[in-house]
Write a protein that holds these residues in place. Structure first.
Motif, PDB file in Angstrom:
ATOM      1  N   VAL A 223       0.859  -1.176   0.000  1.00  0.00           N
ATOM      2  CA  VAL A 223       0.000   0.000   0.000  1.00  0.00           C
ATOM      3  C   VAL A 223       0.898   1.230   0.000  1.00  0.00           C
ATOM      4  N   GLY A 224       0.792   2.055  -1.032  1.00  0.00           N
ATOM      5  CA  GLY A 224       1.676   3.203  -1.119  1.00  0.00           C
ATOM      6  C   GLY A 224       1.091   4.340  -1.926  1.00  0.00           C
ATOM      7  N   ASP A 225       1.837   5.455  -1.935  1.00  0.00           N
ATOM      8  CA  ASP A 225       1.394   6.644  -2.661  1.00  0.00           C
ATOM      9  C   ASP A 225       2.324   6.995  -3.814  1.00  0.00           C
ATOM     10  N   ARG A 226       3.425   6.242  -3.976  1.00  0.00           N
ATOM     11  CA  ARG A 226       4.400   6.569  -5.012  1.00  0.00           C
ATOM     12  C   ARG A 226       4.450   5.460  -6.056  1.00  0.00           C
ATOM     13  N   LEU A 227       4.410   5.865  -7.325  1.00  0.00           N
ATOM     14  CA  LEU A 227       4.487   4.893  -8.402  1.00  0.00           C
ATOM     15  C   LEU A 227       5.891   4.323  -8.552  1.00  0.00           C
ATOM     16  N   ASP A 228       6.914   5.177  -8.374  1.00  0.00           N
ATOM     17  CA  ASP A 228       8.274   4.770  -8.685  1.00  0.00           C
ATOM     18  C   ASP A 228       8.972   4.047  -7.539  1.00  0.00           C
ATOM     19  N   THR A 229       8.340   3.949  -6.385  1.00  0.00           N
ATOM     20  CA  THR A 229       8.929   3.189  -5.277  1.00  0.00           C
ATOM     21  C   THR A 229       7.965   2.107  -4.808  1.00  0.00           C
ATOM     22  N   ASP A 230       6.811   2.499  -4.291  1.00  0.00           N
ATOM     23  CA  ASP A 230       5.870   1.531  -3.737  1.00  0.00           C
ATOM     24  C   ASP A 230       5.330   0.582  -4.809  1.00  0.00           C
ATOM     25  N   ILE A 231       4.803   1.153  -5.878  1.00  0.00           N
ATOM     26  CA  ILE A 231       4.141   0.323  -6.884  1.00  0.00           C
ATOM     27  C   ILE A 231       5.170  -0.451  -7.712  1.00  0.00           C
ATOM     28  N   GLU A 232       6.255   0.190  -8.081  1.00  0.00           N
ATOM     29  CA  GLU A 232       7.303  -0.533  -8.806  1.00  0.00           C
ATOM     30  C   GLU A 232       7.942  -1.602  -7.921  1.00  0.00           C
ATOM     31  N   GLY A 233       8.056  -1.320  -6.618  1.00  0.00           N
ATOM     32  CA  GLY A 233       8.581  -2.328  -5.708  1.00  0.00           C
ATOM     33  C   GLY A 233       7.683  -3.551  -5.646  1.00  0.00           C
ATOM     34  N   ALA A 234       6.367  -3.334  -5.616  1.00  0.00           N
ATOM     35  CA  ALA A 234       5.429  -4.459  -5.652  1.00  0.00           C
ATOM     36  C   ALA A 234       5.559  -5.231  -6.956  1.00  0.00           C
ATOM     37  N   PHE A 235       5.685  -4.503  -8.050  1.00  0.00           N
ATOM     38  CA  PHE A 235       5.867  -5.127  -9.365  1.00  0.00           C
ATOM     39  C   PHE A 235       7.118  -6.001  -9.365  1.00  0.00           C
ATOM     40  N   ASN A 236       8.225  -5.458  -8.865  1.00  0.00           N
ATOM     41  CA  ASN A 236       9.484  -6.214  -8.854  1.00  0.00           C
ATOM     42  C   ASN A 236       9.403  -7.438  -7.950  1.00  0.00           C
ATOM     43  N   GLY A 237       8.600  -7.324  -6.873  1.00  0.00           N
ATOM     44  CA  GLY A 237       8.448  -8.444  -5.960  1.00  0.00           C
ATOM     45  C   GLY A 237       7.367  -9.423  -6.364  1.00  0.00           C
ATOM     46  N   GLY A 238       6.618  -9.113  -7.429  1.00  0.00           N
ATOM     47  CA  GLY A 238       5.568 -10.008  -7.898  1.00  0.00           C
ATOM     48  C   GLY A 238       4.372 -10.090  -6.979  1.00  0.00           C
ATOM     49  N   VAL A 239       4.054  -8.976  -6.277  1.00  0.00           N
ATOM     50  CA  VAL A 239       2.903  -8.967  -5.369  1.00  0.00           C
ATOM     51  C   VAL A 239       1.953  -7.843  -5.772  1.00  0.00           C
ATOM     52  N   ASP A 240       0.724  -7.907  -5.258  1.00  0.00           N
ATOM     53  CA  ASP A 240      -0.300  -6.935  -5.602  1.00  0.00           C
ATOM     54  C   ASP A 240      -0.106  -5.638  -4.823  1.00  0.00           C
ATOM     55  N   SER A 241      -0.752  -4.575  -5.328  1.00  0.00           N
ATOM     56  CA  SER A 241      -0.553  -3.257  -4.731  1.00  0.00           C
ATOM     57  C   SER A 241      -1.840  -2.445  -4.745  1.00  0.00           C
ATOM     58  N   LEU A 242      -1.918  -1.533  -3.787  1.00  0.00           N
ATOM     59  CA  LEU A 242      -2.992  -0.547  -3.700  1.00  0.00           C
ATOM     60  C   LEU A 242      -2.350   0.829  -3.695  1.00  0.00           C
ATOM     61  N   LEU A 243      -2.654   1.654  -4.697  1.00  0.00           N
ATOM     62  CA  LEU A 243      -2.203   3.041  -4.707  1.00  0.00           C
ATOM     63  C   LEU A 243      -3.264   3.902  -4.047  1.00  0.00           C
ATOM     64  N   VAL A 244      -2.849   4.719  -3.074  1.00  0.00           N
ATOM     65  CA  VAL A 244      -3.748   5.704  -2.483  1.00  0.00           C
ATOM     66  C   VAL A 244      -3.310   7.091  -2.936  1.00  0.00           C
ATOM     67  N   LEU A 245      -4.287   7.965  -3.157  1.00  0.00           N
ATOM     68  CA  LEU A 245      -4.016   9.290  -3.709  1.00  0.00           C
ATOM     69  C   LEU A 245      -3.884  10.348  -2.620  1.00  0.00           C
ATOM     70  N   SER A 246      -3.406   9.942  -1.451  1.00  0.00           N
ATOM     71  CA  SER A 246      -3.262  10.860  -0.323  1.00  0.00           C
ATOM     72  C   SER A 246      -1.859  11.437  -0.204  1.00  0.00           C
ATOM     73  N   GLY A 247      -0.975  11.077  -1.150  1.00  0.00           N
ATOM     74  CA  GLY A 247       0.409  11.531  -1.088  1.00  0.00           C
ATOM     75  C   GLY A 247       0.842  12.241  -2.347  1.00  0.00           C
ATOM     76  N   VAL A 248       1.927  11.770  -2.976  1.00  0.00           N
ATOM     77  CA  VAL A 248       2.552  12.534  -4.052  1.00  0.00           C
ATOM     78  C   VAL A 248       1.964  12.263  -5.436  1.00  0.00           C
ATOM     79  N   THR A 249       1.289  11.135  -5.646  1.00  0.00           N
ATOM     80  CA  THR A 249       0.811  10.797  -6.988  1.00  0.00           C
ATOM     81  C   THR A 249      -0.565  11.391  -7.238  1.00  0.00           C
ATOM     82  N   ASP A 250      -0.723  12.034  -8.402  1.00  0.00           N
ATOM     83  CA  ASP A 250      -2.031  12.569  -8.768  1.00  0.00           C
ATOM     84  C   ASP A 250      -2.615  11.766  -9.932  1.00  0.00           C
TER      85      ASP A 250
END
Length: 344
Positions: A223-250
């Motif tokens: 669960v993260g707010d950044r595409l280039d760390t949280d979401i890409e990290g989930a992608f690299n680890g082969g696990v699912d992700s939830l992006l929340v729009l409460s931080g840096v990503t619009d």
């Protein structure tokens, strides 16, 4: 589960806190910003925890110790133990200790969190390039770190000392806005030396390894707010992700996401943990979610968004239109009008 080729957010009939055993939660921009809890975060995490979901807090910020982070979370109303906190300081300390013998001197450029993590791995922090360090380790040192610390790192790296960085996030959210992160400080040393550090933090494998080792998660949700760390990290680890729009990503950044930056699920904030996620239905270039339908008008290169209802449903439909249009590339269409309809 790999996210390769994702062209739309996925739905979930179950609430996410029931579908996954562990939430791997980023902190800045997800749970708090500038030290204050983000709206709805405390209540949502309490419900998820009481329902049996394990909450682990995974942060690229290497400044504070797990004890300090857990105490802060508890003060905010999110009870946490130090063992619930995984930091990039811990990940980089393990990375260094895998390559150097115990007792090795390490030039520390950062704060207390990094110092404690290095000592935990049997390494000896030193403060000067003249202390014969076997490595340089750089982590976020807070807004008051002095220019001289970057000079010490540069002197040692220029002599050929191996260089490690906790993470390379260029920015960090604060209560006053977006501030420079450790990646900006790393750039200072890189410019001075021409060298490249070994990096441990999200989105790279050492951080995922550290998280798995410390949490024992079987079916985690990042669960993260950044595409280039949280979401890409989930992608690299082969696990699912939830992006929340409460931080840096619009919304515009989300629609333009590369394949490795496309989250499994999207929601406004941590309340998304407590609900199912609606399916996006696609047919011949038209993508529907809730009361919204989105498509791309190819002749004019514009998004078309029709309907009404929950803004997040409209955004999910737009994601499907944008990601399907882009395929393995980046959607370059201007989404301003469509997002304005959603109030995003």
């Amino acid at each position: 589960m790999s996210q390769t080729g994702r062209t739309m957010p996925r739905g979930s009939a179950e609430a996410l806190n029931e579908a996954y055993d562990t939430a791997l939660l980023d902190l800045d921009g997800v749970v708090y910003a500038g030290g204050a809890a983000i709206a709805h975060a405390v209540e949502a995490l309490g419900v998820a925890r009481d329902a049996g979901m394990h909450l682990a807090y995974v942060t690229n910020n290497a400044l504070r110790t797990p004890d300090a982070v857990a105490a802060h979370l508890t003060e905010l109303g999110v009870p946490a133990e130090p063992g619930d906190v995984i930091t990039s300081a811990q990940a980089v300390a393990r990375l260094v200790s895998d390559q150097l013998p115990q007792g090795s001197r390490v030039l520390l450029i950062g704060g207390e969190g990094l110092r404690v993590a290095l000592v935990e791995r049997g390494l000896v922090p030193v403060d000067s390039a003249d202390d014969d360090p076997a490595a340089v380790v750089q982590g976020y040192g807070g807004p008051d770190i002095t220019w001289g610390r970057f000079a010490e790192a540069s002197y040692a790296v220029a002599r050929g000392v191996p260089w490690f960085a906790s993470n390379t996030d260029l920015t960090i959210p604060s209560g006053r806005g977006i501030a420079p992160g450790n990646g900006a400080a790393v750039e200072v040393v890189r410019i001075a030396t021409g060298a490249e550090p070994q990096v441990a933090g999200k989105p790279l494998p050492p951080m995922h390894r550290e998280t798995v080792l410390r949490t024992g998660a079987k079916k985690p949700l990042v669960v993260g707010d950044r595409l280039d760390t949280d979401i890409e990290g989930a992608f690299n680890g082969g696990v699912d992700s939830l992006l929340v729009l409460s931080g840096v990503t619009d919304g515009a950044q989300l629609l333009a996401a590369r394949p490795e930056h496309r989250p499994t699920f999207v929601d406004a904030d941590l309340r998304g943990l407590l609900t199912g996620q609606p399916e996006v239905a696609g047919n011949d270039g038209l993508f529907e979610c809730g009361g919204w339908a989105a498509s791309v008008r190819t002749e004019s290169g514009e998004f078309v968004l029709e309907g009404d209802g929950n803004a997040m449903d409209g955004l999910r439909a737009l994601c499907a239109a944008a990601w399907s249009h882009a395929g393995d590339g980046v959607c370059a269409l201007d989404p301003a009008k469509a997002l304005a309809r959603l109030g995003l």
